[in-house]
Design a protein around this motif. Sequence first.
Motif, mmCIF file in Angstrom:
data_model
loop_
_atom_site.group_PDB
_atom_site.id
_atom_site.type_symbol
_atom_site.label_atom_id
_atom_site.label_comp_id
_atom_site.label_asym_id
_atom_site.label_seq_id
_atom_site.Cartn_x
_atom_site.Cartn_y
_atom_site.Cartn_z
ATOM 1 N N ARG A 140 21.052 7.865 21.104
ATOM 2 C CA ARG A 140 19.882 7.313 21.795
ATOM 3 C C ARG A 140 19.183 8.398 22.602
ATOM 4 N N THR A 141 19.024 9.543 21.975
ATOM 5 C CA THR A 141 18.361 10.676 22.609
ATOM 6 C C THR A 141 17.127 11.049 21.793
ATOM 7 N N GLY A 142 16.295 11.891 22.363
ATOM 8 C CA GLY A 142 15.177 12.463 21.624
ATOM 9 C C GLY A 142 13.994 11.539 21.436
ATOM 10 N N LEU A 143 13.323 11.721 20.295
ATOM 11 C CA LEU A 143 12.073 11.032 20.000
ATOM 12 C C LEU A 143 12.131 10.328 18.652
ATOM 13 N N VAL A 144 11.336 9.278 18.516
ATOM 14 C CA VAL A 144 11.164 8.579 17.244
ATOM 15 C C VAL A 144 9.703 8.744 16.850
ATOM 16 N N ARG A 145 9.469 9.230 15.635
ATOM 17 C CA ARG A 145 8.099 9.392 15.136
ATOM 18 C C ARG A 145 7.930 8.540 13.886
ATOM 19 N N VAL A 146 6.884 7.727 13.895
ATOM 20 C CA VAL A 146 6.543 6.905 12.728
ATOM 21 C C VAL A 146 5.160 7.329 12.250
ATOM 22 N N GLN A 147 5.032 7.532 10.938
ATOM 23 C CA GLN A 147 3.745 7.880 10.344
ATOM 24 C C GLN A 147 3.464 6.930 9.197
ATOM 25 N N SER A 148 2.216 6.494 9.099
ATOM 26 C CA SER A 148 1.811 5.631 7.982
ATOM 27 C C SER A 148 0.919 6.431 7.045
ATOM 28 N N TYR A 149 0.982 6.055 5.762
ATOM 29 C CA TYR A 149 0.223 6.730 4.704
ATOM 30 C C TYR A 149 -0.485 5.679 3.865
ATOM 31 N N GLY A 150 -1.695 6.007 3.381
ATOM 32 C CA GLY A 150 -2.482 5.027 2.663
ATOM 33 C C GLY A 150 -2.827 5.352 1.227
ATOM 34 N N ASN A 151 -2.600 6.561 0.778
ATOM 35 C CA ASN A 151 -2.933 6.943 -0.584
ATOM 36 C C ASN A 151 -1.640 7.234 -1.342
ATOM 37 N N TYR A 194 0.568 0.782 1.317
ATOM 38 C CA TYR A 194 0.842 1.824 2.300
ATOM 39 C C TYR A 194 2.301 2.260 2.191
ATOM 40 N N ALA A 195 2.661 3.281 2.949
ATOM 41 C CA ALA A 195 4.045 3.726 3.068
ATOM 42 C C ALA A 195 4.259 4.205 4.499
ATOM 43 N N VAL A 196 5.536 4.288 4.885
ATOM 44 C CA VAL A 196 5.899 4.679 6.248
ATOM 45 C C VAL A 196 7.027 5.698 6.190
ATOM 46 N N SER A 197 6.937 6.701 7.047
ATOM 47 C CA SER A 197 8.064 7.621 7.249
ATOM 48 C C SER A 197 8.463 7.546 8.721
ATOM 49 N N ASP A 250 9.465 8.137 -5.680
ATOM 50 C CA ASP A 250 8.416 7.478 -6.459
ATOM 51 C C ASP A 250 7.612 6.575 -5.518
ATOM 52 N N PRO A 251 6.282 6.626 -5.558
ATOM 53 C CA PRO A 251 5.468 5.781 -4.681
ATOM 54 C C PRO A 251 5.799 4.294 -4.779
ATOM 55 N N GLU A 252 6.210 3.834 -5.951
ATOM 56 C CA GLU A 252 6.565 2.410 -6.096
ATOM 57 C C GLU A 252 7.781 2.032 -5.259
ATOM 58 N N GLU A 253 8.700 2.986 -5.066
ATOM 59 C CA GLU A 253 9.914 2.731 -4.280
ATOM 60 C C GLU A 253 9.627 2.530 -2.801
ATOM 61 N N VAL A 254 8.576 3.133 -2.314
ATOM 62 C CA VAL A 254 8.298 3.129 -0.874
ATOM 63 C C VAL A 254 7.061 2.309 -0.510
ATOM 64 N N ALA A 255 6.406 1.746 -1.503
ATOM 65 C CA ALA A 255 5.145 1.020 -1.275
ATOM 66 C C ALA A 255 5.364 -0.231 -0.437
ATOM 67 N N VAL A 256 4.452 -0.434 0.502
ATOM 68 C CA VAL A 256 4.416 -1.633 1.333
ATOM 69 C C VAL A 256 3.073 -2.293 1.070
ATOM 70 N N HIS A 257 3.107 -3.525 0.600
ATOM 71 C CA HIS A 257 1.869 -4.243 0.307
ATOM 72 C C HIS A 257 1.496 -5.085 1.520
ATOM 73 N N VAL A 258 0.357 -4.745 2.117
ATOM 74 C CA VAL A 258 -0.103 -5.408 3.329
ATOM 75 C C VAL A 258 -1.283 -6.295 2.980
ATOM 76 N N GLY A 259 -1.202 -7.551 3.402
ATOM 77 C CA GLY A 259 -2.301 -8.493 3.205
ATOM 78 C C GLY A 259 -3.177 -8.518 4.446
ATOM 79 N N SER A 260 -3.522 -9.703 4.897
ATOM 80 C CA SER A 260 -4.424 -9.833 6.038
ATOM 81 C C SER A 260 -3.699 -9.918 7.374
ATOM 82 N N GLY A 261 -2.364 -9.967 7.346
ATOM 83 C CA GLY A 261 -1.604 -10.100 8.590
ATOM 84 C C GLY A 261 -0.603 -8.972 8.765
ATOM 85 N N VAL A 262 0.455 -9.280 9.504
ATOM 86 C CA VAL A 262 1.483 -8.291 9.828
ATOM 87 C C VAL A 262 2.636 -8.398 8.838
#
Length: 175
Positions: A53-64, A100-103, A140-152
Amino acid sequence: MSKLMGALAAVLAALAAPAGAARGAIFGPHVADCSPEAGRPAMLVQVTGFKSRTGLVRVQSYGNPKRFFEKGAWLERVEIPTPANGSVEICMPVPSSGTYAVSVRHDVNGSGKSDMKDGGGLSGNPSVSLTDLIFKRKPDPEEVAVHVGSGVVTVPVVLKYVQGGSVKPIRTAFR
């Protein structure tokens, strides 16, 4: 006495809840974007499996999908100090419905630089080998793809760390 009974009832209810049912606090600058009232597309990234429970957490989102995880191709970046306990939930708004995808990176020592002690994870929780890390191979992009609709959309990410000659979740992780 009634306060004691109320507190006891709350504890019993929490213990009876299914594992993972309790939500942790949402962190980062976009908390409001993940509220039901917002009515906007967003990803609620739930990060578990912390080695410490030390350090930093970084989240990045990707759209292409053709540029998932390329340096500088992220849409949004949120970095927070690693909370003392619980899952880490970070709201990542997206511009519209789509794929989208997230790292996620757990910078254990907070240096801002990647090193072998750091952990990481991706949306979809794909398997990653040490060779993949060394040669910077992307899933592979299909492995990490997140399909987002109109909500969360909730995106669970389990952190993985280098352990010996492999990359895997920590068994005794600080969830």
